[in-house]
Design a protein around this motif. Structure first.
Motif, short mmCIF file in Angstrom:
data_model
loop_
_atom_site.label_atom_id
_atom_site.label_comp_id
_atom_site.label_asym_id
_atom_site.label_seq_id
_atom_site.Cartn_x
_atom_site.Cartn_y
_atom_site.Cartn_z
N HIS A 146 38.20 10.35 -51.20
CA HIS A 146 37.78 9.69 -49.97
C HIS A 146 37.39 8.24 -50.23
CE1 HIS A 146 36.35 9.54 -45.83
NE2 HIS A 146 35.19 9.05 -46.26
N LEU A 147 36.65 7.99 -51.32
CA LEU A 147 36.27 6.62 -51.66
C LEU A 147 37.48 5.82 -52.13
CD1 LEU A 147 32.84 6.95 -53.50
CD2 LEU A 147 33.29 6.25 -51.14
N HIS A 202 30.91 -0.10 -47.72
CA HIS A 202 30.74 1.35 -47.90
C HIS A 202 29.64 1.56 -48.94
CE1 HIS A 202 31.33 5.57 -48.48
NE2 HIS A 202 32.26 5.60 -47.55
N GLU A 228 30.74 5.21 -41.46
CA GLU A 228 30.16 5.33 -42.81
C GLU A 228 29.71 3.99 -43.37
OE1 GLU A 228 32.78 7.46 -45.50
OE2 GLU A 228 33.80 8.39 -43.80
N LEU A 229 30.01 2.91 -42.67
CA LEU A 229 29.80 1.57 -43.22
C LEU A 229 28.48 0.96 -42.78
CD1 LEU A 229 33.39 0.13 -42.62
CD2 LEU A 229 32.55 1.48 -44.56
N GLN A 274 35.13 -4.05 -48.72
CA GLN A 274 34.85 -2.84 -49.50
C GLN A 274 33.36 -2.66 -49.73
OE1 GLN A 274 37.22 -3.75 -52.90
NE2 GLN A 274 39.10 -2.88 -52.05
N ARG A 328 43.19 4.31 -39.89
CA ARG A 328 42.42 4.81 -41.05
C ARG A 328 41.22 3.92 -41.32
NH1 ARG A 328 40.39 8.27 -43.12
NH2 ARG A 328 40.86 9.35 -45.07
N LEU A 329 41.39 2.63 -41.17
CA LEU A 329 40.27 1.71 -41.36
C LEU A 329 39.18 2.00 -40.33
CD1 LEU A 329 39.29 -0.82 -42.94
CD2 LEU A 329 40.37 -2.20 -41.16
N TYR A 388 36.62 4.91 -40.85
CA TYR A 388 35.49 4.76 -41.79
C TYR A 388 34.30 4.03 -41.17
CZ TYR A 388 38.05 6.32 -45.96
OH TYR A 388 38.73 7.07 -46.90
N THR A 432 40.48 6.17 -51.11
CA THR A 432 41.25 5.82 -49.91
C THR A 432 40.60 4.64 -49.20
OG1 THR A 432 42.01 8.09 -49.67
CG2 THR A 432 42.18 6.68 -47.74
N TRP A 433 39.25 4.62 -49.12
CA TRP A 433 38.57 3.49 -48.50
C TRP A 433 38.89 2.19 -49.24
CZ3 TRP A 433 36.83 0.69 -44.90
CH2 TRP A 433 36.00 -0.41 -45.18
#
Length: 291
Positions: free
Chosen positions: A142-143, A73, A208-209, A70, A201-202, A205, A145-146
Motif C-alpha cells: 500500500h505504501l 503520507h 490518509e494524508l 510523498q 488512485r491518487l 489516498y 503504491t502511494w
C-alpha cells in the motif's frame, strides 16, 4: 577528445558536468556507460513514453514535486525520516534515486531487475514505528503504491508542463502503464494503468494524508534550506518554485507553501530553471537524454 575553446561552450560544459555529477553521484558517468553500452533487451523500447519522460530535464521539477507530495503520507514520511538520511546525506539519496530511475528505464532487462532486487532487499530491512504509534514497513504494498502514484503523477505533470515534447493522451496512458511495470516489480499492488486511473488512485489516498511535523520539516529543508552553496541557490529556488506551482492546491495548503508567488510566477520560474538545466545537460547527455 577535442578541446572546447568557445567560452560559452566551456561554461555550458561546466554547468552540465556540475549538474550531472551532483544528481548522478561521483560514479554517474561510469553508471551511464554501463546502462547504455551494455547490449541486451530492455524493459522499454527506444522512444517509448517512459524514456521520453525520464530522459527530459523536466524530471528535476517532477522529482522535487514527488518528494513534497510523498511526504504527506505519515507512514511513508516516517520511513524516510527514520532511515533515508535525507538531511544528513541528501545528495547521496538523490544519486541513488536517480540511478534507480536510469537503470529501470534505460538499462538491460537483467541490470534493471538487479537494481529492483537490490532496492527490495533494502525495503525488507526498513521498518519502524511512526510518531503516532503506527508501525510501517517500506515493503508494504500500500505504501509502495502511494510512493509510485505520487512519483508517476509528478513526473508526468512536470513533463506535460516543461518537457521538450509533451505526450499526447495515448502516450500519457502508455507512460502510466510503463511506469507501473517498475512499481509492480518493487511490490506495489493495484497499480494504475491510465491517466484517469492514476488520478483516481491518487484521490483515494487523500483521507490518509496530512502534513506531519516531519513533512513540514521536509518542505522547509527542500524549499528554504537546500544543501547548496549560495551561488547555486538562485537557480534552485526557481526550480523549486516550479515544483510548488505544480502541486495540487490542497497539497500546497497542507504543506503551507501556497503563496501568491507560487500561484502566479512559480510556473514561469520553473520553466526558466528547466531550460537552464537542459542547456547545460545537453552538453554531457547521451543521445539527448539525461541518463
Amino acid at each position: 577528445m577535442s578541446v572546447v575553446t568557445n567560452p560559452v561552450e566551456r561554461l555550458r560544459a561546466r554547468v552540465g558536468d556540475a549538474v550531472f555529477t551532483r544528481v548522478a553521484g561521483p560514479g554517474g558517468y561510469e553508471a551511464r556507460d554501463r546502462i547504455h553500452l551494455t547490449p541486451g533487451p530492455r524493459w522499454f523500447p527506444p522512444d517509448s513514453p517512459i524514456r521520453l519522460v525520464h530522459g527530459d530535464s523536466a524530471t528535476f521539477v517532477g522529482g522535487l514535486r514527488a518528494l513534497l507530495l510523498q511526504s504527506l503520507h505519515p507512514l511513508a514520511m516516517a520511513g524516510v525520516a527514520g532511515h533515508s538520511g535525507y538531511r544528513g546525506d541528501p545528495w547521496g539519496r538523490l544519486a541513488r534515486t536517480s540511478t534507480f530511475l536510469g537503470y529501470t528505464t534505460f538499462a538491460t532487462a537483467e541490470h534493471a531487475q538487479e537494481m529492483v532486487d537490490r532496492v527490495r532487499a533494502v525495503h525488507a530491512r526498513v521498518r519502524g514505528k511512526a510518531p503516532d504509534g503506527r508501525t510501517y514497513r517500506a515493503s508494504d504494498p500500500h505504501l509502495l503504491t502511494w510512493v509510485h502514484v505520487a512519483e508517476a503523477d509528478s513526473f508526468l505533470t512536470a513533463h506535460q508542463r516543461y518537457g521538450v515534447r509533451p505526450l499526447d493522451p495515448t502516450e500519457a496512458d502508455e507512460y502510466v502503464a510503463q511506469s507501473g511495470r517498475v512499481a509492480r516489480a518493487l511490490g506495489a499492488e493495484d497499480v494504475p494503468e491510465t491517466v484517469a486511473e492514476l488520478a483516481d488512485r491518487l484521490a483515494s489516498y487523500r483521507g490518509e494524508l496530512e502534513a506531519t511535523p516531519a513533512a513540514l520539516d521536509t518542505a522547509r529543508f527542500l524549499l528554504r534550506e537546500p544543501p547548496l552553496p549560495w551561488s547555486a541557490r538562485g537557480p534552485y529556488y526557481l526550480l523549486a518554485a516550479g515544483a510548488v506551482a505544480l502541486l495540487p492546491g490542497w497539497a500546497r495548503a497542507e504543506l503551507d507553501v501556497d503563496t501568491r508567488f507560487s500561484r502566479v510566477l512559480g510556473g514561469p520560474a520553473g520553466g526558466v530553471a528547466v531550460r537552464a538545466v537542459r542547456w547545460g545537460m545537453d552538453s554531457v547527455s547521451r543521445q539527448g537524454r539525461r541518463w
